[in-house]
Design a protein around this motif. Structure first.
Motif, mmCIF file in Angstrom:
data_model
loop_
_atom_site.group_PDB
_atom_site.id
_atom_site.type_symbol
_atom_site.label_atom_id
_atom_site.label_comp_id
_atom_site.label_asym_id
_atom_site.label_seq_id
_atom_site.Cartn_x
_atom_site.Cartn_y
_atom_site.Cartn_z
ATOM 1 N N ILE A 192 -1.337 3.861 61.698
ATOM 2 C CA ILE A 192 -1.784 3.302 60.425
ATOM 3 C C ILE A 192 -3.131 3.906 60.033
ATOM 4 C CG2 ILE A 192 -2.452 1.209 59.190
ATOM 5 C CD1 ILE A 192 -0.547 -0.339 60.936
ATOM 6 N N VAL A 193 -3.136 4.635 58.918
ATOM 7 C CA VAL A 193 -4.372 5.178 58.366
ATOM 8 C C VAL A 193 -4.961 4.131 57.430
ATOM 9 C CG1 VAL A 193 -5.423 7.087 57.087
ATOM 10 C CG2 VAL A 193 -3.379 7.487 58.473
ATOM 11 N N ASP A 194 -6.269 3.936 57.499
ATOM 12 C CA ASP A 194 -6.920 2.977 56.615
ATOM 13 C C ASP A 194 -6.561 3.281 55.161
ATOM 14 O OD1 ASP A 194 -9.454 2.287 54.805
ATOM 15 O OD2 ASP A 194 -9.446 0.918 56.500
ATOM 16 N N PRO A 195 -6.139 2.281 54.381
ATOM 17 C CA PRO A 195 -5.711 2.522 53.000
ATOM 18 C C PRO A 195 -6.747 3.244 52.151
ATOM 19 C CG PRO A 195 -5.137 0.292 53.668
ATOM 20 C CD PRO A 195 -5.969 0.865 54.771
ATOM 21 N N GLU A 196 -8.032 2.986 52.408
ATOM 22 C CA GLU A 196 -9.068 3.670 51.627
ATOM 23 C C GLU A 196 -9.149 5.152 52.003
ATOM 24 O OE1 GLU A 196 -12.683 1.513 51.993
ATOM 25 O OE2 GLU A 196 -11.919 -0.242 50.923
ATOM 26 N N ILE A 197 -8.885 5.471 53.263
ATOM 27 C CA ILE A 197 -8.851 6.878 53.677
ATOM 28 C C ILE A 197 -7.680 7.582 53.014
ATOM 29 C CG2 ILE A 197 -8.652 8.446 55.636
ATOM 30 C CD1 ILE A 197 -11.287 6.917 55.562
ATOM 31 N N LEU B 93 -2.418 22.571 52.495
ATOM 32 C CA LEU B 93 -2.463 23.399 53.701
ATOM 33 C C LEU B 93 -2.338 22.547 54.972
ATOM 34 C CD1 LEU B 93 -5.310 25.900 52.717
ATOM 35 C CD2 LEU B 93 -2.856 26.360 52.808
ATOM 36 N N ALA B 94 -3.022 21.391 54.999
ATOM 37 C CA ALA B 94 -2.961 20.531 56.176
ATOM 38 C C ALA B 94 -1.569 19.922 56.347
ATOM 39 C CB ALA B 94 -4.014 19.428 56.072
ATOM 40 N N THR B 95 -0.925 19.593 55.227
ATOM 41 C CA THR B 95 0.430 19.050 55.294
ATOM 42 C C THR B 95 1.407 20.084 55.829
ATOM 43 O OG1 THR B 95 -0.028 17.561 53.437
ATOM 44 C CG2 THR B 95 2.282 17.995 53.942
ATOM 45 N N ASP B 96 1.336 21.303 55.297
ATOM 46 C CA ASP B 96 2.198 22.367 55.802
ATOM 47 C C ASP B 96 1.931 22.658 57.275
ATOM 48 O OD1 ASP B 96 3.513 22.690 53.435
ATOM 49 O OD2 ASP B 96 2.341 24.411 52.763
ATOM 50 N N TRP B 97 0.648 22.609 57.638
ATOM 51 C CA TRP B 97 0.253 22.905 59.019
ATOM 52 C C TRP B 97 0.862 21.901 59.992
ATOM 53 C CZ3 TRP B 97 -3.300 19.844 61.972
ATOM 54 C CH2 TRP B 97 -3.696 20.425 63.192
ATOM 55 N N VAL B 98 0.752 20.587 59.687
ATOM 56 C CA VAL B 98 1.270 19.585 60.619
ATOM 57 C C VAL B 98 2.801 19.610 60.639
ATOM 58 C CG1 VAL B 98 1.417 17.552 59.071
ATOM 59 C CG2 VAL B 98 0.866 17.260 61.495
ATOM 60 N N LYS B 99 3.433 19.954 59.519
ATOM 61 C CA LYS B 99 4.889 20.100 59.528
ATOM 62 C C LYS B 99 5.292 21.244 60.448
ATOM 63 C CE LYS B 99 6.738 20.123 55.391
ATOM 64 N NZ LYS B 99 6.795 20.388 53.935
ATOM 65 N N GLY B 100 4.492 22.310 60.463
ATOM 66 C CA GLY B 100 4.750 23.406 61.386
ATOM 67 C C GLY B 100 4.587 22.984 62.831
ATOM 68 N N LYS C 25 -10.871 17.945 67.620
ATOM 69 C CA LYS C 25 -10.001 18.884 68.309
ATOM 70 C C LYS C 25 -8.734 19.041 67.479
ATOM 71 C CE LYS C 25 -11.644 17.554 72.906
ATOM 72 N NZ LYS C 25 -12.682 16.596 72.451
ATOM 73 N N LEU C 26 -8.029 20.117 67.688
ATOM 74 C CA LEU C 26 -6.817 20.358 66.912
ATOM 75 C C LEU C 26 -5.802 19.239 67.106
ATOM 76 C CD1 LEU C 26 -6.341 24.200 67.401
ATOM 77 C CD2 LEU C 26 -6.872 23.021 65.276
ATOM 78 N N GLU C 27 -5.725 18.685 68.323
ATOM 79 C CA GLU C 27 -4.790 17.603 68.590
ATOM 80 C C GLU C 27 -5.140 16.356 67.779
ATOM 81 O OE1 GLU C 27 -6.317 19.385 70.868
ATOM 82 O OE2 GLU C 27 -4.666 20.520 71.770
ATOM 83 N N GLU C 28 -6.452 16.076 67.650
ATOM 84 C CA GLU C 28 -6.887 14.927 66.861
ATOM 85 C C GLU C 28 -6.530 15.123 65.388
ATOM 86 O OE1 GLU C 28 -10.783 13.479 69.425
ATOM 87 O OE2 GLU C 28 -10.979 15.167 68.035
ATOM 88 N N LEU C 29 -6.765 16.318 64.899
ATOM 89 C CA LEU C 29 -6.433 16.607 63.505
ATOM 90 C C LEU C 29 -4.934 16.491 63.272
ATOM 91 C CD1 LEU C 29 -8.279 17.310 61.152
ATOM 92 C CD2 LEU C 29 -7.805 19.725 61.558
ATOM 93 N N ALA C 30 -4.159 16.915 64.248
ATOM 94 C CA ALA C 30 -2.703 16.838 64.125
ATOM 95 C C ALA C 30 -2.225 15.395 64.090
ATOM 96 C CB ALA C 30 -2.040 17.595 65.278
ATOM 97 N N VAL C 31 -2.815 14.533 64.918
ATOM 98 C CA VAL C 31 -2.427 13.120 64.923
ATOM 99 C C VAL C 31 -2.758 12.486 63.578
ATOM 100 C CG1 VAL C 31 -2.902 10.858 65.938
ATOM 101 C CG2 VAL C 31 -2.585 12.843 67.417
ATOM 102 N N LEU C 32 -3.931 12.782 63.044
ATOM 103 C CA LEU C 32 -4.324 12.220 61.755
ATOM 104 C C LEU C 32 -3.371 12.655 60.646
ATOM 105 C CD1 LEU C 32 -6.240 10.695 59.879
ATOM 106 C CD2 LEU C 32 -7.673 12.752 59.781
ATOM 107 N N MET C 33 -3.053 13.947 60.585
ATOM 108 C CA MET C 33 -2.173 14.442 59.530
ATOM 109 C C MET C 33 -0.729 13.978 59.742
ATOM 110 S SD MET C 33 -4.140 15.654 57.400
ATOM 111 C CE MET C 33 -2.749 15.929 56.295
ATOM 112 N N LEU C 34 -0.335 13.769 61.001
ATOM 113 C CA LEU C 34 0.987 13.194 61.276
ATOM 114 C C LEU C 34 1.071 11.789 60.683
ATOM 115 C CD1 LEU C 34 3.743 13.204 62.774
ATOM 116 C CD2 LEU C 34 2.515 12.327 64.785
ATOM 117 N N ALA C 35 -0.012 11.000 60.857
ATOM 118 C CA ALA C 35 -0.036 9.647 60.298
ATOM 119 C C ALA C 35 -0.090 9.667 58.774
ATOM 120 C CB ALA C 35 -1.238 8.882 60.856
ATOM 121 N N MET C 36 -0.694 10.715 58.194
ATOM 122 C CA MET C 36 -0.811 10.833 56.742
ATOM 123 C C MET C 36 0.477 11.305 56.083
ATOM 124 S SD MET C 36 -3.483 9.979 55.003
ATOM 125 C CE MET C 36 -3.000 10.936 53.551
ATOM 126 N N LEU C 37 1.345 11.957 56.845
ATOM 127 C CA LEU C 37 2.512 12.624 56.259
ATOM 128 C C LEU C 37 3.386 11.696 55.409
ATOM 129 C CD1 LEU C 37 3.420 15.510 56.147
ATOM 130 C CD2 LEU C 37 4.776 15.146 58.214
#
Length: 477
Positions: free
Chosen positions: A196-201, A46-53, A93-105
């Motif tokens: 860069i997301v921490d490898p353990e995360i 869901l988070a992946t689809d959300w950030v792609k949107g 915040k939604l913007e913070e969550l978006a940045v994190l999922m953008l880095a995870m993509l």
């Protein structure tokens, strides 16, 4: 831009109907998820689809000449997955969550960003406004700080600055060790660095757990464990009671520091010195402490830490402690004299830098919030600066006759028949051996009787094995 996180939570278990239409049509996803989906997997989908949107909406807005987009809330399962726990803990915040999922993509769908850009620029061409770089192995786009600014801020300077602040070391992304902005060459724009997301995360979000680091150049420590238990270890009663104190600290430390408010008065972590002759149970004790408190134990390989080159030892130690931070590991420094030995008077540059290494190590150990155990043959070999900062100093003496008697009884396999001429009390009183020495003798005797196919041990064979152990240790029977 200051919108608080207002995502909704679905039930703890999701179904295929909770997936986006794009995901439901994906044969790789739909094929194996005919029933319920684990919430952690569902949240990632869901988070992946959300950030792609979010990215798609941003591209449409920019190419259509519109202003910055408004982000729709994310719906995810309220479970114990890492993503749900992060939302509950940090309330992003939604913007913070978006940045994190953008880095995870790129770690979840390496082709996703490339595909989205091509969909909105079907004729190709350069698109520098979007940012991003290509990796050495990854053929797709890796997002940079500029990518985050484009997706969430467009050409709005105020929003772009807010995103830049979000990627600074002062933000909770940085101090919580979740993600950071890659350093760039001097003179280049700071936001051109990769997200860069921490490898353990990454591991925790994707596979649900963090794997133990592998022993190697970048991590000079080896995971150690034992199948033995406390009743298998024979120690002096005074030694054992002090070890129980460490076990109690590990079990009750969180209550002491957090619930009772002692965290502002005392330093985090626990530091102990085990000293005594080789083979008296120092390493085994460290492993049993980890086993019974649920902590991983890592033995530090000092040959990979200590370097003759100036500054390399500190660099190696820094990597080690950075990796161990907030893990609550037990770090076991065997033969610690090589690192924690007494400082010398400064006669040359080598002495100066050796003393700096000790000072650096002292600082890192004091700041470490887990357990550090130093092991040495002699207490006097350890620098006084370390001794003053230790919570406990535990002696592991050579076992006394009554303790050696108990070790002999526990160590010999029951499958070996013991001849009548062997008196274990007499053997224990006559031969001063450590627990490791007795185990070596037992090991040799067991192999010997198996080779002779007799499964019987007589006094002559036992005495020969003991003599062999004394010769190996450089002693005379």
């Amino acid at each position: 831009m200051q919108t608080d996180y207002s995502g909704q939570y679905s039930p703890a278990k999701g179904t295929r109907e909770d997936l986006s239409s794009e995901r439901r049509s994906d044969p790789e996803v739909a094929g194996d998820l005919a029933g319920n989906i684990d919430p952690s997997v569902l949240n990632l989908v869901l988070a992946t689809d959300w950030v792609k949107g979010v990215i798609a909406n941003s591209l449409r807005a920019y190419l259509g000449g519109l202003g910055p987009i408004e982000i729709e809330p994310l719906t995810c399962a309220d479970d114990q997955s890492w993503l749900a726990r992060l939302i509950r803990r940090h309330q992003p915040k939604l913007e913070e969550l978006a940045v994190l999922m953008l880095a995870m993509l790129p770690h979840v769908e390496p082709w996703a960003i490339e595909t989205l850009v091509k969909q909105h620029l079907p004729e190709g061409g350069e698109f520098p406004e979007f940012g991003g770089v290509r990796g050495a192995q990854l053929r797709g786009i890796i997002p940079t700080g500029e990518t985050a600014q484009f997706v969430l801020g467009g050409q709005d300077m105020e929003r772009r600055i807010i995103i830049q602040r979000m990627l600074s070391a002062d933000h909770w992304f940085g101090w919580a060790g979740i993600m950071r902005l890659e350093s760039v060459r001097e003179g280049e724009p700071v936001m051109s660095g990769r997200l860069i997301v921490d490898p353990e995360i990454v591991e925790e979000i994707t596979i649900g757990q963090v794997t133990r680091p592998s022993f190697g150049v970048d991590f000079p420590a080896e995971y150690i464990e034992t199948k033995m238990d406390w009743e298998d270890l024979v120690l002096h009663q005074g030694t054992l009671s002090q070890i129980r104190e460490i076990e109690s600290w590990i079990k009750h430390n969180d209550t002491l520091l957090n619930d009772w408010g002692m965290g502002k008065k005392i330093k985090p972590g626990y530091r102990a010195l085990f000293y005594g002759p080789p083979g008296t149970g120092k390493t085994m004790t460290a492993m049993l402490l980890g086993k019974h408190t649920g902590k991983d134990v890592f033995r530090i390989d000092l040959s990979r830490v200590v370097s003759k080159y100036i500054g390399e030892t500190e660099k190696n130690l820094s990597r080690l402690f950075d990796k161990a931070e907030n893990k609550n590991w037990i770090l076991f420094f065997d033969e610690a004299d090589a690192l924690f030995g007494k400082r010398t008077d400064i006669r040359d540059a080598h002495d100066k830098y050796a003393n700096q290494e000790v000072a650096f190590l002292l600082q890192r150990i004091e700041a470490y919030n887990g357990v550090v155990i130093l092991a040495s043959n002699q207490r006097a070999n350890i620098d006084d600066a370390f001794v003053r900062r230790l919570q406990t100093i535990i002696q592991f003496p050579m076992p006394r006759p009554e303790e050696r008697y108990e070790i002999w009884l526990k160590t010999f396999p029951s499958q070996i028949a013991i001849a009548d001429d062997i008196d274990w009390r007499h053997i224990a009183a006559r031969h001063e051996l450590s627990g490791a020495g007795i185990l070596n003798v037992t090991h040799f005797c067991a192999i010997d009787v198996l080779a002779k196919q007799s499964l019987r041990m007589d006094l002559k064979g036992l005495e020969a094995a003991i003599q062999r152990e004394f010769v190996k240790e450089g002693r005379i029977l």
